[in-house]
Design a protein around this motif. Structure first.
Motif, PDB file in Angstrom:
ATOM      1  N   ARG A  28      22.846  31.221  26.277  1.00 41.26           N
ATOM      2  CA  ARG A  28      23.483  31.664  25.036  1.00 41.26           C
ATOM      3  C   ARG A  28      23.621  33.182  25.039  1.00 41.26           C
ATOM      4  NH1 ARG A  28      20.731  29.524  19.782  1.00 41.26           N
ATOM      5  NH2 ARG A  28      22.017  27.697  20.280  1.00 41.26           N
ATOM      6  N   GLU A  96      27.994  29.813  23.603  1.00 40.94           N
ATOM      7  CA  GLU A  96      27.121  28.826  24.247  1.00 40.94           C
ATOM      8  C   GLU A  96      27.597  28.563  25.674  1.00 40.94           C
ATOM      9  OE1 GLU A  96      24.493  27.899  22.698  1.00 40.94           O
ATOM     10  OE2 GLU A  96      24.968  28.236  20.595  1.00 40.94           O
ATOM     11  N   ARG A  97      26.670  28.227  26.540  1.00 41.29           N
ATOM     12  CA  ARG A  97      27.004  27.896  27.931  1.00 41.29           C
ATOM     13  C   ARG A  97      27.985  26.721  28.004  1.00 41.29           C
ATOM     14  NH1 ARG A  97      22.168  27.058  32.081  1.00 41.29           N
ATOM     15  NH2 ARG A  97      21.618  25.349  30.705  1.00 41.29           N
ATOM     16  N   SER A  98      27.948  25.849  26.999  1.00 43.92           N
ATOM     17  CA  SER A  98      28.845  24.692  26.977  1.00 43.92           C
ATOM     18  C   SER A  98      30.316  25.090  26.843  1.00 43.92           C
ATOM     19  CB  SER A  98      28.475  23.775  25.812  1.00 43.92           C
ATOM     20  OG  SER A  98      28.727  24.436  24.569  1.00 43.92           O
ATOM     21  N   HIS A 101      31.888  28.572  21.029  1.00 46.42           N
ATOM     22  CA  HIS A 101      31.407  29.810  20.427  1.00 46.42           C
ATOM     23  C   HIS A 101      31.641  29.769  18.926  1.00 46.42           C
ATOM     24  CE1 HIS A 101      35.689  30.711  21.114  1.00 46.42           C
ATOM     25  NE2 HIS A 101      35.587  31.484  20.050  1.00 46.42           N
ATOM     26  N   LEU A 136      16.732  26.211  21.710  1.00 42.59           N
ATOM     27  CA  LEU A 136      17.247  26.562  23.025  1.00 42.59           C
ATOM     28  C   LEU A 136      16.626  25.684  24.111  1.00 42.59           C
ATOM     29  CD1 LEU A 136      17.234  30.390  22.462  1.00 42.59           C
ATOM     30  CD2 LEU A 136      19.267  29.024  22.952  1.00 42.59           C
ATOM     31  N   LEU A 139      18.320  22.405  24.221  1.00 48.50           N
ATOM     32  CA  LEU A 139      19.641  22.451  24.858  1.00 48.50           C
ATOM     33  C   LEU A 139      19.557  22.241  26.360  1.00 48.50           C
ATOM     34  CD1 LEU A 139      21.361  25.440  23.009  1.00 48.50           C
ATOM     35  CD2 LEU A 139      21.906  23.002  22.799  1.00 48.50           C
TER      36      LEU A 139
END
Length: 141
Positions: A28, A96-98, A101, A136, A139
């Motif tokens: 993140r 987010e890494r995914s 945002h 976190l 996640l």
């Protein structure tokens, strides 16, 4: 504050640029910009961190923002501050890494510009890992 379609597209580009500039294993990115065009403390101040998954666990690190969006981002912040009745805004971007945002723009004062780094909104960024460690960690799967 609501963003225009053009501003939303710019924020999307900024989020992608930030994601390309942080270390591998990132989870993140949290960025808080304050911008004021009012009398008194004016300009742009930023506090930003990245949460990174390492072999030792989650770590929070500072990072340098990429240069490719610097001027567009500065113009966006100044435009938003100019449109604000307070002439000062806080712009918080969480990436987010995914690939998702979230951006929040509020008509906050400019605590960072006034040298107040211990204010709650700033601490939310500086202490992000500790405040959100459970979320976190979840996640990570």
């Amino acid at each position: 504050m609501e963003l225009t379609a053009e501003q939303v597209a710019l924020v999307d580009r900024i989020a992608r640029s930030y994601a390309s500039a942080v270390p591998a294993g990132w989870l993140r990115i949290v960025v808080r910009h304050e911008c004021s065009v009012a009398e008194g403390p004016s300009g742009i101040a930023t506090v930003q961190v990245v949460i990174v998954e390492t072999s030792a666990g989650l770590e929070q690190r500072d990072f340098d923002a990429p240069d490719d969006v610097y001027w567009d981002e500065s113009d966006l912040l100044k435009d938003l501050a100019t449109a604000s009745p307070t002439k000062a805004i806080a712009f918080v971007l969480v990436v987010e890494r995914s690939g998702t945002h979230d951006v929040t723009v509020t008509q906050d004062g400019a605590a960072l510009l006034a040298g107040e780094r211990d204010q709650d909104p700033t601490r939310e960024v500086l202490d992000h890992l500790e405040r959100h460690r459970e979320e976190l960690t979840a996640l990570l799967g």
